[in-house]
Design a protein around this motif. Structure first.
Motif, PDB file in Angstrom:
ATOM      1  N   UNK A 464       0.828  -1.239   0.000  1.00 43.60           N
ATOM      2  CA  UNK A 464       0.000   0.000   0.000  1.00 43.60           C
ATOM      3  C   UNK A 464       0.844   1.262   0.000  1.00 43.60           C
ATOM      4  N   UNK A 465       2.095   1.212  -0.549  1.00 41.98           N
ATOM      5  CA  UNK A 465       2.994   2.378  -0.509  1.00 41.98           C
ATOM      6  C   UNK A 465       3.205   2.965  -1.901  1.00 41.98           C
ATOM      7  N   UNK A 466       2.214   2.806  -2.814  1.00 39.00           N
ATOM      8  CA  UNK A 466       2.433   3.254  -4.187  1.00 39.00           C
ATOM      9  C   UNK A 466       2.506   4.764  -4.315  1.00 39.00           C
ATOM     10  N   UNK A 467       1.989   5.553  -3.341  1.00 36.57           N
ATOM     11  CA  UNK A 467       2.011   7.018  -3.425  1.00 36.57           C
ATOM     12  C   UNK A 467       3.157   7.633  -2.627  1.00 36.57           C
ATOM     13  N   UNK A 468       4.079   6.818  -2.165  1.00 34.97           N
ATOM     14  CA  UNK A 468       5.182   7.312  -1.324  1.00 34.97           C
ATOM     15  C   UNK A 468       6.469   7.256  -2.127  1.00 34.97           C
ATOM     16  N   UNK A 469       7.257   8.357  -2.046  1.00 30.78           N
ATOM     17  CA  UNK A 469       8.568   8.444  -2.699  1.00 30.78           C
ATOM     18  C   UNK A 469       9.629   8.504  -1.602  1.00 30.78           C
ATOM     19  N   UNK A 470      10.472   7.473  -1.539  1.00 32.80           N
ATOM     20  CA  UNK A 470      11.488   7.376  -0.486  1.00 32.80           C
ATOM     21  C   UNK A 470      12.794   8.050  -0.864  1.00 32.80           C
ATOM     22  N   UNK A 471      12.895   8.654  -2.041  1.00 24.12           N
ATOM     23  CA  UNK A 471      14.148   9.276  -2.475  1.00 24.12           C
ATOM     24  C   UNK A 471      14.370  10.608  -1.764  1.00 24.12           C
ATOM     25  N   UNK A 472      15.644  10.933  -1.529  1.00 26.80           N
ATOM     26  CA  UNK A 472      16.055  12.182  -0.887  1.00 26.80           C
ATOM     27  C   UNK A 472      17.138  12.835  -1.717  1.00 26.80           C
ATOM     28  N   UNK A 473      17.165  14.186  -1.732  1.00 28.81           N
ATOM     29  CA  UNK A 473      18.170  14.950  -2.461  1.00 28.81           C
ATOM     30  C   UNK A 473      18.717  16.032  -1.538  1.00 28.81           C
ATOM     31  N   UNK A 474      20.024  16.329  -1.679  1.00 28.54           N
ATOM     32  CA  UNK A 474      20.701  17.332  -0.860  1.00 28.54           C
ATOM     33  C   UNK A 474      20.896  18.589  -1.683  1.00 28.54           C
ATOM     34  N   UNK A 475      20.406  19.713  -1.213  1.00 27.39           N
ATOM     35  CA  UNK A 475      20.525  20.999  -1.905  1.00 27.39           C
ATOM     36  C   UNK A 475      21.430  21.900  -1.060  1.00 27.39           C
ATOM     37  N   UNK A 476      22.726  21.845  -1.306  1.00 28.02           N
ATOM     38  CA  UNK A 476      23.708  22.619  -0.519  1.00 28.02           C
ATOM     39  C   UNK A 476      23.780  24.072  -0.957  1.00 28.02           C
ATOM     40  N   UNK A 477      23.161  24.425  -2.083  1.00 28.86           N
ATOM     41  CA  UNK A 477      23.256  25.802  -2.573  1.00 28.86           C
ATOM     42  C   UNK A 477      22.182  26.715  -1.985  1.00 28.86           C
ATOM     43  N   UNK A 478      21.250  26.150  -1.287  1.00 32.34           N
ATOM     44  CA  UNK A 478      20.166  26.984  -0.755  1.00 32.34           C
ATOM     45  C   UNK A 478      20.614  27.711   0.523  1.00 32.34           C
TER      46      UNK A 478
END
Length: 648
Positions: A464-478
């Motif tokens: 039941x996890x089809x709407x979940x995105x487990x990916x993460x991204x690092x934005x060091x420029x913000x």
């Protein structure tokens, strides 16, 4: 020359020095093999004239050499000798030459006689022939002068002719008891002189006459040329027809080389036979070694080709036993497409990071340009204030106060500069720490992404996890710390989702483990049943063996009883015959005994028939039981196989 020309019995008119009249040959099985003796000559000079020059030291050995050639090789000796084809009784027995004499090799006569194409009647050509004959005779240690050739006698001509013939054929049999006229024509015909029919034996009485001398001189010149050609042939070390075994290459295909090896083998075996040997192991080994060297490369190539064939067969078996290449390529394609999707995702994240870094660099450049402009404005204002101070008219107190203020401001400025440098150092160290931690965070996120890829948790996830995105991204420029990590909330979304996925996996693993235990239990039960069936099969096999032994015992007993019955029947037949004989001799008084014996005979025949029937019935019964046992075993095995297949 071609093989056909060498086998010809008649020379063409234009070739008076045919090779078949130069080389001594021996016909073996319809083929010509050229045999010469080389054991007595180790080296030869390049020219026969320097070879036999006076004082050369070689002239004294020349005649001995030609005689030794005939003694060395029995195939080079005369066929006209009475000892031809016989085994000599002593070492001094002389063998003949291979040159056949008489009418067997005589050229055709009559209309087929060729005309000599040489200009033998020209003075210049005769002088040339005389000079060549004189030089050759001098080189071969024949004492003669040019004057003798100019005024030739019958005796001198006979001596020169016999000397030149012996050079060409050292074993030619001259007979001193015969007239020269009787030996001249047979010698020329034996040597296959093509123009022998043009010479009349009457000319030999006066060989120097005008009408006879040109033809007789041409015959001598032809013999000289034949002797030179034979010497050149013997000096040719590379000619394979010499049949020198030591000069045969390791790899050869010339039939002459095969003939040379065969002749060497027969010669050595012949010598060993005369020494009492019946088995020729050494000669066999030498011949086998020669052909082993010849076949070594071919055998090596054959082994390489066999190894190549074995490798090819192995590859073919591997290809045939393995799955179709299309399935393998489809799996590879699916893996490549999966890798491509992952690579596109990584590339998208790297491009986003690159864009963020580019924007940060642009902002830093803009800030640097603004600060440079501000610095230029401050410098311009400083210069302006300096000009104003110079224009103003100040008192000493004001100057002192201004200097004091200036010093205070300078000290304050130094303090501020020091604080600014310390702040810059702190900022730089913090930037380094931030950069290192950002790199560590990026590595941790890359590892996190690889783990997600390995576990198959990239979107879309299974229900039941089809709407979940487990990916993460690092934005060091913000500049906003809340936007450093892009993606779902770690505490509220990612950690609960991962915990749920782990719990689901643990549940599935427990189910799989339970299923494995159940399958192991069923497998143990099947194994136990198989062992029971094997035990039953062994028991049945023991019963079959005992039944076979009983059948064998019955068969043996029946055979023994049959033998006893046959012996008894034979005895009764003998007694019956004896009784018949006695009845014939004693009359009709023995009929009662004869009837009794016939009755006993019929009883024995009936007993034998009964035993045979019982034996046949026992054998049929045992065969029937064996067949039923085989059918029962087959049915048990089929049921066992069906049971195992249903369990799998």
């Amino acid at each position: 020359m071609s093989e056909a020309l060498r086998r010809s019995t008649m020379q063409p008119a234009t070739d008076i020095y045919g090779k078949h009249s130069v080389r001594p040959t021996n016909a073996i099985n319809g083929k010509e093999s050229i045999i010469v003796c080389y054991a007595h000559v180790t080296s030869w000079p390049s020219s026969p004239y320097t070879l036999f020059a006076p004082g050369s030291g070689f002239r004294l050995k020349y005649r001995a050499f030609w005689l030794s050639v005939a003694e060395c090789n029995p195939l080079l000796q005369s066929t006209s000798k009475p000892n031809y084809g016989r085994t000599p009784l002593t070492n001094s027995s002389r063998r003949g030459s291979v040159w056949t004499g008489g009418a067997s090799l005589a050229p055709p006569s009559g209309s087929q006689t060729f005309k000599d194409p040489r200009p033998i009647r020209e003075r210049s050509y005769q002088s040339k022939m005389k000079q060549e004959i004189y030089s050759w005779l001098q080189a071969t240690e024949f004492d003669i002068s040019m004057q003798t050739l100019s005024n030739i006698t019958g005796k001198d001509y006979r001596t020169m002719f016999q000397h030149l013939v012996v050079i060409v054929d050292p074993g030619y049999p001259f007979d001193s008891r015969l007239r020269f006229e009787d030996e001249f024509q047979p010698a020329l015909k034996a040597l296959r002189y093509p123009f022998a029919a043009q010479i009349d034996n009457k000319w030999l009485a006066a060989p120097g006459s005008m009408h006879s001398w040109p033809a007789l001189l041409a015959a001598l010149h032809w013999l000289v040329e034949m002797g030179k050609a034979r010497l050149d042939y013997l000096e040719s070390e590379d000619d394979p027809t010499l049949q020198i075994v030591d000069r045969i290459p390791e790899e050869f295909s010339d039939p002459i080389h095969h003939q040379a090896l065969a002749f060497e083998y027969f010669s050595e075996a012949y010598v060993a036979f005369f020494h009492g040997a019946d088995v020729f192991h050494e000669q066999d080994k030498a011949l086998e070694a020669s052909y082993a060297k010849k076949n070594e490369k071919v055998v090596g190539d054959l082994e390489d080709k066999k190894a190549l064939l074995a490798r090819g067969a192995g590859e073919l078996d591997e290809l045939q036993s393995s799955k179709a290449p299309l399935e393998k390529l489809q799996k590879i394609r699916a893996c490549i497409l999966d890798d491509r999707a992952k690579f596109d995702d990584v590339l998208h994240r790297l491009e986003s990071r690159k864009r963020q870094l580019t924007e940060s660099v642009a902002r830093e450049k803009a800030e640097l340009a603004a600060r440079s402009q501000n610095l230029d404005q401050l410098k311009a204002e400083h210069e302006k204030l300096t000009e104003v101070v110079k224009v103003q008219n100040l008192t000493p107190e004001e100057v002192i106060r201004m200097n004091t203020d200036h010093e205070t401001l300078a000290r304050n400025l130094e303090d501020l500069k020091y604080k600014i440098s310390e702040a810059r150092k702190t900022v730089m160290s913090l930037e380094v720490i931030t950069t290192n931690r950002g790199a560590a965070a990026e590595e941790a996120l890359d590892l996190y992404g690889n783990i997600l890829s390995a576990l198959g948790l990239f979107p879309p996830l299974p229900p039941p996890f089809e709407n979940i995105d487990l990916r993460l991204e690092l934005n060091t420029a913000t500049a906003n710390p809340q936007q450093l990590l892009l993606g779902s909330d770690i505490r509220k979304v990612i950690k609960p989702t991962l915990s749920s996925v782990a719990e689901i996996k643990r549940t599935e693993r427990a189910d799989v483990e339970s299923e494995r235990i159940k399958v192991d239990n069923e497998l143990d039960q099947l194994t136990l049943e198989c062992e029971n069936v094997d035990e039953e099969v062994r028991e049945i096999e023991k019963k079959v063996m005992s039944l076979n032994e009983q059948a064998d015992d019955l068969r043996d007993a029946a055979q023994q009883e049959s033998m006893v019955s046959n012996a008894e029947a034979a005895r009764l037949e003998r007694e019956l015959a004896h009784a018949r004989t006695a009845a014939l001799s004693s009359g009709m008084g023995v009929k009662s005994r004869l009837q009794a014996l016939q009755f006993d005979y019929r009883e024995q025949i009936a007993k034998v028939s009964r035993l045979k029937d019982e034996t046949i019935r026992a054998i049929a019964k045992n065969s029937n039981e064996i067949g039923l046992f085989k059918e029962e075993v087959s049915a048990q095995l089929r049921r066992l196989r069906d049971f195992v297949e249903e369990g799998n």
